[in-house]
Design a protein around this motif. Structure first.
Motif, PDB file in Angstrom:
ATOM      1  N   VAL A 163       0.828  -1.213   0.000  1.00  0.00           N
ATOM      2  CA  VAL A 163       0.000   0.000   0.000  1.00  0.00           C
ATOM      3  C   VAL A 163       0.862   1.264   0.000  1.00  0.00           C
ATOM      4  O   VAL A 163       0.436   2.295  -0.482  1.00  0.00           O
ATOM      5  CB  VAL A 163      -0.978   0.069   1.197  1.00  0.00           C
ATOM      6  N   LEU A 164       2.083   1.180   0.555  1.00  0.00           N
ATOM      7  CA  LEU A 164       2.961   2.357   0.576  1.00  0.00           C
ATOM      8  C   LEU A 164       4.060   2.184  -0.460  1.00  0.00           C
ATOM      9  O   LEU A 164       4.589   1.090  -0.629  1.00  0.00           O
ATOM     10  CB  LEU A 164       3.635   2.513   1.941  1.00  0.00           C
ATOM     11  N   ARG A 217      10.242   7.216   4.391  1.00  0.00           N
ATOM     12  CA  ARG A 217       9.934   8.479   5.064  1.00  0.00           C
ATOM     13  C   ARG A 217       9.340   8.203   6.449  1.00  0.00           C
ATOM     14  O   ARG A 217       9.726   8.805   7.440  1.00  0.00           O
ATOM     15  CB  ARG A 217       8.956   9.289   4.209  1.00  0.00           C
ATOM     16  N   ARG A 218       8.389   7.253   6.475  1.00  0.00           N
ATOM     17  CA  ARG A 218       7.726   6.962   7.753  1.00  0.00           C
ATOM     18  C   ARG A 218       8.640   6.232   8.734  1.00  0.00           C
ATOM     19  O   ARG A 218       8.387   6.226   9.934  1.00  0.00           O
ATOM     20  CB  ARG A 218       6.484   6.103   7.515  1.00  0.00           C
ATOM     21  N   SER A 231      13.673   2.645  14.692  1.00  0.00           N
ATOM     22  CA  SER A 231      14.424   1.437  14.421  1.00  0.00           C
ATOM     23  C   SER A 231      13.429   0.311  14.184  1.00  0.00           C
ATOM     24  O   SER A 231      12.800  -0.196  15.102  1.00  0.00           O
ATOM     25  CB  SER A 231      15.342   1.082  15.590  1.00  0.00           C
ATOM     26  N   ILE A 232      13.246  -0.025  12.913  1.00  0.00           N
ATOM     27  CA  ILE A 232      12.287  -1.082  12.573  1.00  0.00           C
ATOM     28  C   ILE A 232      12.752  -2.400  13.193  1.00  0.00           C
ATOM     29  O   ILE A 232      11.970  -3.199  13.687  1.00  0.00           O
ATOM     30  CB  ILE A 232      12.174  -1.224  11.031  1.00  0.00           C
ATOM     31  N   GLU A 261      10.268  -2.679   3.736  1.00  0.00           N
ATOM     32  CA  GLU A 261       9.440  -3.876   3.857  1.00  0.00           C
ATOM     33  C   GLU A 261       8.671  -3.937   5.180  1.00  0.00           C
ATOM     34  O   GLU A 261       8.112  -4.970   5.537  1.00  0.00           O
ATOM     35  CB  GLU A 261      10.316  -5.125   3.714  1.00  0.00           C
ATOM     36  N   MET A 262       8.658  -2.841   5.927  1.00  0.00           N
ATOM     37  CA  MET A 262       7.965  -2.869   7.224  1.00  0.00           C
ATOM     38  C   MET A 262       6.462  -3.121   7.035  1.00  0.00           C
ATOM     39  O   MET A 262       5.908  -2.862   5.963  1.00  0.00           O
ATOM     40  CB  MET A 262       8.195  -1.561   7.971  1.00  0.00           C
TER      41      MET A 262
END
Lengths: 142, 481
Positions: free
Chosen positions: B409-410, B417-418, B423-424, B446-447
């Motif tokens: 979706v992104l 940016r998000r 830190s994912i 890929e988050m």
């Protein structure tokens, strides 16, 4: 000559500009390499020669970039500076080019890992001249 | 324009009327509920409509609930074409030929693996190359690539990796007939030479998972799954080999379009008549790439089993790491289907869609003849993945097909940016998911937020009867490119 990245859902693109079609093509190629890694860390240790031909300016651009994708994916060659030595465009739109690409072997220890480019695509592909400036849009399958 | 002109058929289906773009031969059907329908991109609808203009298309241009814009065909697209008047299109398969998913079960419970999980992931990350610019550890001897192209996973078994039982649990036995290595370019071979046994990058991954929900106890038992169990999922494809085959044949098809006078609304739909030399050549090369992908997943599986044996200090019998199944989700296949009560051979294109054959289908191994084909649907690295079973309804409505994943979706840029300042890696760890990633950028791109919620996608195919939920798998350890 300059380039910027295009924001596409799922993939990534480059908008390249130049005072001549040659400059714009060179900017597109450099822009593509900038998606793969940070070009600030790439040295000009080696030069490879590539050539491409296409039925139209758009086709030539896609084939040229896919040559560079091939040299990266098969042999790990990443370019920093692209020098198109020869570029011929016929009235029919058919064109061919020869270029020297200066760069080096990709080394994950020194080079950041950006996007893995599968191919340059025909999707949203644009080659146009406006007010004396050439502008190219190309989208890559990631 | 657009979304308003679509017609809702029922809770899970939307019709794209055959007037949506000029020249549509059939309507489009998109499998979506109201909530997912809100995120539907106009350009993806247009792609479903464009496919409906192609020669010989049968019944409808279909799209699964994980639909998003692709090149030519939408991702999540399914279309079948008649053998006499239809076409074959590389764009209906995609660049990553036989991108797919393999699932391994085990006898291990998640709590047994937990104390050694970090070590295990370290070994997996070390042994299975991933990321931009990585090469496989395997060096193919001269002539070996020919065997990979012709034999697929059977080549890997002949090299002592895995066994015949694995082949039985792989779509097409892990080895597609009709592969024609002579149609594969030198360039594709050069790209493929050093990439066998590598994950690649982007959305590809290897996950250690935990079965956290069972929806159908009986079916889960037949698939060897139980609550709390450790499973391993491998998601990758034919790497640079397949990408080059697609690149090469898009050029061939461009010429074919002019030669056969096919009118196209989009250049990326380039195609050739099913019975033409160009289509035969492409199918020969595509099948070679499909076999490459099955060999690739097979080699990665073999190294995964080795890693578990060394870290857990257990033998193969005690580990019980049998395959559940292996599915392709980017492929064109000649398949027999019923059309208006008659059996017909069709060219079925699935681009980001999974085969979902019903119980009793002759192509299924004896082991799954009663249950139907296992369907493996990977989610993003922070949420979940699903195991489902194929159904008769899918056979009747979607040429035996269902969804393949979550769908983005992104954009990558928006995801980056998000992710800025976050830190994912840490966020996932806080949720009990350990991640090993070759590239920091990949991790952010890929988050979870970058994808649709896989559960809502699966609810649609389950609700529409295209496949039935069996189990939900949660990631506990992820290796990313």
């Amino acid at each position: 000559m300059s380039y910027e990245t295009l924001d596409i859902s799922g993939d990534a693109g480059i908008r390249a500009m130049g005072g001549s079609i040659r400059e714009a093509f060179e900017a597109a190629a450099t822009g593509m390499y900038s998606l793969i890694t940070d070009l600030g860390c790439v040295r000009e240790d080696r030069t490879i020669e590539v050539s491409a031909a296409g039925e139209s300016p758009e086709g030539l651009l896609v084939r040229f970039l896919n040559e560079l994708v091939f040299h990266f994916d098969a042999y790990g060659f990443v370019g920093k500076r692209v020098d198109i030595k020869q570029l011929e465009m016929e009235n029919t739109g058919r064109g061919r080019l020869k270029a020297d690409v200066h760069g080096e072997q990709f080394d994950p220890a020194r080079h950041s890992r950006g996007l893995l480019i599968k191919a340059a695509t025909y999707h949203g592909l644009l080659v146009e001249k406006k007010d004396g400036l050439w502008s190219l849009d190309v989208i890559f399958d990631i | 324009m657009a979304v308003q002109t679509l017609k809702r058929i029922d809770e899970f289906r939307i019709e794209v009327p055959d007037t949506y773009v000029q020249g549509m031969k059939v309507p489009g059907v998109i499998y979506l509920d109201a909530a997912l329908g809100e995120g539907l991109e106009e350009r993806a609808i247009r792609q479903v409509a464009n496919v409906a203009t192609l020669p010989g298309i049968i019944k409808a241009s279909l799209a699964m609930p994980d639909i998003h814009m692709g090149y030519g065909f939408a991702i999540g697209g399914v279309a079948a074409f008649g053998q006499e008047d239809g076409i074959i299109s590389p764009g209906g398969v995609g660049y990553d030929i036989n991108c797919g998913v393999r699932l391994l079960r085990s006898n291990l419970r998640a709590d047994e693996v937990a104390p050694r999980l970090r070590e295990l992931l370290g070994v997996l990350y070390e042994d299975i190359p991933s990321g931009v610019g990585s090469k496989g550890k395997l060096r193919l001897e001269p002539g070996e690539l020919e065997k990979v192209m012709s034999l697929g996973a059977r080549w890997a078994v002949s090299k002592g990796m895995g066994s015949a039982a694995d082949l039985e649990r792989t779509e097409s036995g892990g080895s597609m007939e009709g592969a024609d290595p002579s149609q594969v370019s030198v360039r594709a071979r050069e790209r493929g030479h050093s990439q066998i046994g590598s994950l690649g990058s982007g959305n590809h991954f290897l996950e250690v998972q935990k079965v956290d929900e069972i929806y159908d106890e009986q079916a889960a038992g037949k698939l060897g799954l139980f609550r709390g169990q450790v499973t391993v999922m491998i998601h990758t494809g034919s790497r640079g080999f397949g990408h080059q085959v697609c690149t090469d044949f898009l050029e061939v098809m461009e010429r074919a379009v002019r030669k056969y006078g096919i009118a196209l609304p989009d250049r990326e739909l380039a195609c050739a008549p099913v019975n033409s030399k160009e289509a035969r050549d492409y199918l020969g090369a595509m099948r070679a790439a499909a076999n490459y992908a099955w060999a690739n997943r097979h080699v990665i599986m073999h190294w995964t089993r080795d890693a578990f044996m060394s870290v857990m200090g257990m033998g193969p019998k005690d580990l019980g790491m049998m395959m559940v199944y292996d599915v392709a989700h980017n492929m064109a296949k000649m398949e027999e289907h019923m059309v208006d009560g008659k059996k017909m051979m069709l060219a079925v294109h699935r681009k980001g869609a999974t085969r979902a054959f019903p119980p009793g289908h002759p192509e299924l191994p004896a082991l799954y003849r009663e249950t139907g084909q296992p369907v493996l649907v990977p989610g993003d690295m922070g949420r979940a993945s699903f195991v489902l079973l194929g159904s008769q309804r899918a056979m009747e409505e979607t040429w035996g097909s269902t969804c393949h994943g979550a769908g983005r979706v992104l954009s990558r840029h928006e995801a980056l940016r998000r992710a800025k300042g976050r830190s994912i890696y840490r966020e996932l760890e806080d949720r009990g998911i350990i991640v090993m990633s070759a590239g920091k950028q990949t991790l952010a791109e890929e988050m979870s937020e970058a994808y649709k919620d896989i559960s809502s996608v699966v609810e649609v195919v389950h609700g529409a009867g295209l496949s039935a939920k069996v189990a939900r798998l949660l990631p506990i350890g992820v290796v990313k490119g």
